[in-house]
Scaffold this motif. Structure first.
Motif, PDB file in Angstrom:
ATOM      1  N   SER A 226      17.873  83.009  16.809  1.00  0.00           N
ATOM      2  CA  SER A 226      16.796  82.966  17.798  1.00  0.00           C
ATOM      3  C   SER A 226      16.219  81.557  17.854  1.00  0.00           C
ATOM      4  O   SER A 226      16.731  80.625  17.247  1.00  0.00           O
ATOM      5  CB  SER A 226      15.701  83.963  17.407  1.00  0.00           C
ATOM      6  N   LYS A 227      15.131  81.421  18.552  1.00  0.00           N
ATOM      7  CA  LYS A 227      14.455  80.128  18.651  1.00  0.00           C
ATOM      8  C   LYS A 227      13.388  79.965  17.569  1.00  0.00           C
ATOM      9  O   LYS A 227      12.678  78.967  17.540  1.00  0.00           O
ATOM     10  CB  LYS A 227      13.817  79.981  20.038  1.00  0.00           C
ATOM     11  N   GLU A 228      13.317  80.968  16.660  1.00  0.00           N
ATOM     12  CA  GLU A 228      12.328  80.894  15.580  1.00  0.00           C
ATOM     13  C   GLU A 228      12.669  79.783  14.596  1.00  0.00           C
ATOM     14  O   GLU A 228      11.796  79.169  14.005  1.00  0.00           O
ATOM     15  CB  GLU A 228      12.273  82.224  14.825  1.00  0.00           C
ATOM     16  N   GLU A 229      13.963  79.553  14.399  1.00  0.00           N
ATOM     17  CA  GLU A 229      14.429  78.595  13.394  1.00  0.00           C
ATOM     18  C   GLU A 229      14.709  77.251  14.034  1.00  0.00           C
ATOM     19  O   GLU A 229      15.417  77.152  15.026  1.00  0.00           O
ATOM     20  CB  GLU A 229      15.726  79.128  12.755  1.00  0.00           C
ATOM     21  N   GLY A 230      14.127  76.211  13.478  1.00  0.00           N
ATOM     22  CA  GLY A 230      14.419  74.869  13.971  1.00  0.00           C
ATOM     23  C   GLY A 230      15.837  74.457  13.599  1.00  0.00           C
ATOM     24  O   GLY A 230      16.453  75.034  12.698  1.00  0.00           O
ATOM     25  N   ASP A 231      16.361  73.481  14.290  1.00  0.00           N
ATOM     26  CA  ASP A 231      17.709  73.006  13.997  1.00  0.00           C
ATOM     27  C   ASP A 231      17.702  72.159  12.732  1.00  0.00           C
ATOM     28  O   ASP A 231      16.951  71.189  12.618  1.00  0.00           O
ATOM     29  CB  ASP A 231      18.245  72.160  15.165  1.00  0.00           C
ATOM     30  N   PHE A 232      18.550  72.526  11.778  1.00  0.00           N
ATOM     31  CA  PHE A 232      18.681  71.753  10.559  1.00  0.00           C
ATOM     32  C   PHE A 232      19.842  70.779  10.693  1.00  0.00           C
ATOM     33  O   PHE A 232      20.902  71.127  11.205  1.00  0.00           O
ATOM     34  CB  PHE A 232      18.899  72.671   9.352  1.00  0.00           C
ATOM     35  N   GLU A 233      19.607  69.582  10.202  1.00  0.00           N
ATOM     36  CA  GLU A 233      20.606  68.509  10.261  1.00  0.00           C
ATOM     37  C   GLU A 233      21.069  68.207   8.842  1.00  0.00           C
ATOM     38  O   GLU A 233      20.268  68.153   7.907  1.00  0.00           O
ATOM     39  CB  GLU A 233      19.948  67.273  10.882  1.00  0.00           C
ATOM     40  N   GLU A 234      22.377  68.032   8.687  1.00  0.00           N
ATOM     41  CA  GLU A 234      22.927  67.676   7.377  1.00  0.00           C
ATOM     42  C   GLU A 234      22.995  66.147   7.265  1.00  0.00           C
ATOM     43  O   GLU A 234      23.605  65.487   8.096  1.00  0.00           O
ATOM     44  CB  GLU A 234      24.316  68.276   7.198  1.00  0.00           C
ATOM     45  N   ILE A 235      22.364  65.608   6.237  1.00  0.00           N
ATOM     46  CA  ILE A 235      22.306  64.167   6.028  1.00  0.00           C
ATOM     47  C   ILE A 235      22.636  63.862   4.572  1.00  0.00           C
ATOM     48  O   ILE A 235      22.249  64.620   3.669  1.00  0.00           O
ATOM     49  CB  ILE A 235      20.912  63.595   6.358  1.00  0.00           C
ATOM     50  N   VAL A 236      23.347  62.773   4.355  1.00  0.00           N
ATOM     51  CA  VAL A 236      23.675  62.335   2.994  1.00  0.00           C
ATOM     52  C   VAL A 236      23.021  60.985   2.733  1.00  0.00           C
ATOM     53  O   VAL A 236      23.146  60.060   3.542  1.00  0.00           O
ATOM     54  CB  VAL A 236      25.207  62.215   2.794  1.00  0.00           C
ATOM     55  N   TYR A 237      22.293  60.879   1.626  1.00  0.00           N
ATOM     56  CA  TYR A 237      21.701  59.615   1.195  1.00  0.00           C
ATOM     57  C   TYR A 237      22.348  59.195  -0.124  1.00  0.00           C
ATOM     58  O   TYR A 237      22.720  60.046  -0.941  1.00  0.00           O
ATOM     59  CB  TYR A 237      20.188  59.750   1.014  1.00  0.00           C
ATOM     60  N   GLU A 238      22.455  57.886  -0.320  1.00  0.00           N
ATOM     61  CA  GLU A 238      23.093  57.371  -1.529  1.00  0.00           C
ATOM     62  C   GLU A 238      22.252  56.253  -2.122  1.00  0.00           C
ATOM     63  O   GLU A 238      21.557  55.532  -1.392  1.00  0.00           O
ATOM     64  CB  GLU A 238      24.493  56.836  -1.194  1.00  0.00           C
ATOM     65  N   GLY A 239      22.307  56.132  -3.429  1.00  0.00           N
ATOM     66  CA  GLY A 239      21.560  55.075  -4.085  1.00  0.00           C
ATOM     67  C   GLY A 239      21.906  55.009  -5.559  1.00  0.00           C
ATOM     68  O   GLY A 239      22.820  55.693  -6.034  1.00  0.00           O
ATOM     69  N   TYR A 240      21.171  54.178  -6.268  1.00  0.00           N
ATOM     70  CA  TYR A 240      21.400  54.018  -7.699  1.00  0.00           C
ATOM     71  C   TYR A 240      20.130  54.387  -8.462  1.00  0.00           C
ATOM     72  O   TYR A 240      19.026  53.953  -8.119  1.00  0.00           O
ATOM     73  CB  TYR A 240      21.781  52.578  -8.029  1.00  0.00           C
ATOM     74  N   ALA A 241      20.316  55.200  -9.509  1.00  0.00           N
ATOM     75  CA  ALA A 241      19.238  55.463 -10.448  1.00  0.00           C
ATOM     76  C   ALA A 241      19.168  54.298 -11.432  1.00  0.00           C
ATOM     77  O   ALA A 241      19.933  53.328 -11.328  1.00  0.00           O
ATOM     78  CB  ALA A 241      19.508  56.779 -11.185  1.00  0.00           C
ATOM     79  N   MET A 242      18.263  54.387 -12.371  1.00  0.00           N
ATOM     80  CA  MET A 242      18.190  53.359 -13.403  1.00  0.00           C
ATOM     81  C   MET A 242      19.526  53.268 -14.158  1.00  0.00           C
ATOM     82  O   MET A 242      20.296  54.227 -14.189  1.00  0.00           O
ATOM     83  CB  MET A 242      17.060  53.676 -14.395  1.00  0.00           C
ATOM     84  N   HIS A 243      19.807  52.094 -14.707  1.00  0.00           N
ATOM     85  CA  HIS A 243      21.000  51.839 -15.521  1.00  0.00           C
ATOM     86  C   HIS A 243      22.294  51.939 -14.710  1.00  0.00           C
ATOM     87  O   HIS A 243      23.363  52.199 -15.250  1.00  0.00           O
ATOM     88  CB  HIS A 243      21.043  52.782 -16.734  1.00  0.00           C
ATOM     89  N   GLY A 244      22.177  51.744 -13.389  1.00  0.00           N
ATOM     90  CA  GLY A 244      23.350  51.656 -12.542  1.00  0.00           C
ATOM     91  C   GLY A 244      24.082  52.957 -12.298  1.00  0.00           C
ATOM     92  O   GLY A 244      25.270  52.949 -11.955  1.00  0.00           O
ATOM     93  N   ILE A 245      23.391  54.090 -12.439  1.00  0.00           N
ATOM     94  CA  ILE A 245      24.031  55.391 -12.217  1.00  0.00           C
ATOM     95  C   ILE A 245      24.001  55.720 -10.722  1.00  0.00           C
ATOM     96  O   ILE A 245      22.920  55.835 -10.128  1.00  0.00           O
ATOM     97  CB  ILE A 245      23.315  56.502 -13.021  1.00  0.00           C
ATOM     98  N   PRO A 246      25.176  55.884 -10.080  1.00  0.00           N
ATOM     99  CA  PRO A 246      25.205  56.225  -8.654  1.00  0.00           C
ATOM    100  C   PRO A 246      24.756  57.668  -8.419  1.00  0.00           C
ATOM    101  O   PRO A 246      25.100  58.562  -9.195  1.00  0.00           O
ATOM    102  CB  PRO A 246      26.674  56.036  -8.282  1.00  0.00           C
ATOM    103  N   VAL A 247      23.996  57.860  -7.348  1.00  0.00           N
ATOM    104  CA  VAL A 247      23.464  59.186  -7.027  1.00  0.00           C
ATOM    105  C   VAL A 247      23.694  59.464  -5.542  1.00  0.00           C
ATOM    106  O   VAL A 247      23.345  58.647  -4.688  1.00  0.00           O
ATOM    107  CB  VAL A 247      21.957  59.272  -7.339  1.00  0.00           C
TER     108      VAL A 247
END
Length: 244
Positions: A73-94
């Motif tokens: 129905s129109k009750e639910e908004g459209d959800f978009e799939e997005i991927v973000y990338e970055g580095y945590a401390m000590h160079g750990i990729p996330v």
């Protein structure tokens, strides 16, 4: 006695919190699947997978049906799939996989957590080479005859078959069979399991690190602070890293 009671109470609230997050996560999987391929699971493989995952999380049937109805129905908004990338401390990729109806809100939230935990959000696509996109199927071991089906699993695309023990509720463990496939063989394995009448406890595409990094306990705790904060957010579906 008092401290023991407080510990049990906190553990109970933690389980409820985890269950609520799982319900939110699978609810968004259902919403995206319905928008993508319709509300009929017979003709929508992605929706069938989302419904199987909901069952694996013990999501009540009426809540699953309500999620499908809202998405139709129109009750639910459209959800978009997005991927973000970055580095945590000590160079750990996330790598952070999101399902959101407000990308501005989500990127601001993700960036905030990276910044506050000593990491940095990077350019999308910059970490793809560090992970393999892999199909992962979890099957209840007592419902599968491995002696009969192991070679069939391999023919259907299984690259690795292992067993594991998981806790399904407090004090109750269950043995599962974990099957890994190449990304492009996910649909083939899904079809094979359906033909055999085997319903996975859980199935999805995961990002498996090609190499892992080991840190000392203090460094690992600093990295896990970011991972834990990200995993608590409703907009975030999965968080991947290469911490050993």
């Amino acid at each position: 006695m008092g401290r023991a009671f407080e510990y049990r109470k906190k553990a109970k609230f933690a389980r409820w919190g985890a269950m609520a997050r799982n319900f939110t996560k699978v609810g968004r999987e259902i919403a995206i699947a319905v928008k993508d391929g319709g509300a009929d699971p017979d003709t929508n493989p992605r929706l069938r997978t989302a419904m199987q995952n909901a069952k694996g999380f013990n999501m009540p049937k009426d809540r699953v049906e309500a999620a499908i109805k809202r998405a139709s129905s129109k009750e639910e908004g459209d959800f978009e799939e997005i991927v973000y990338e970055g580095y945590a401390m000590h160079g750990i990729p996330v790598v952070v996989e999101c399902a959101t109806n407000n990308s501005n809100r989500t990127v601001a939230m993700v960036r905030m957590h990276f910044n506050r935990c000593g990491g940095a959000l990077g350019k999308t696509g910059s970490l793809e080479f560090m992970f393999d996109r892999t199909g992962v199927f979890e099957l209840e071991a007592d419902k599968v005859d491995m002696d009969e089906l192991e070679l069939d699993f391999i023919d259907a695309g299984a690259e690795d078959i292992t067993t594991a023990t998981i806790e399904v509720e407090e004090g109750v463990e269950q043995e599962i069979i974990v099957i890994h496939t190449k990304f492009e063989d996910f649909g083939q394995m899904q079809k094979f399991l359906e033909e055999k009448g085997i319903e996975p406890k859980k199935s999805n595409i995961q990002r498996i690190p090609k190499n892992t990094q080991k840190l000392d306990d203090e460094q690992e705790e600093e990295v896990m602070k970011l991972i834990d904060r990200l995993e608590e957010e409703d907009d975030i579906q999965e968080v991947y890293h290469n911490l050993e």
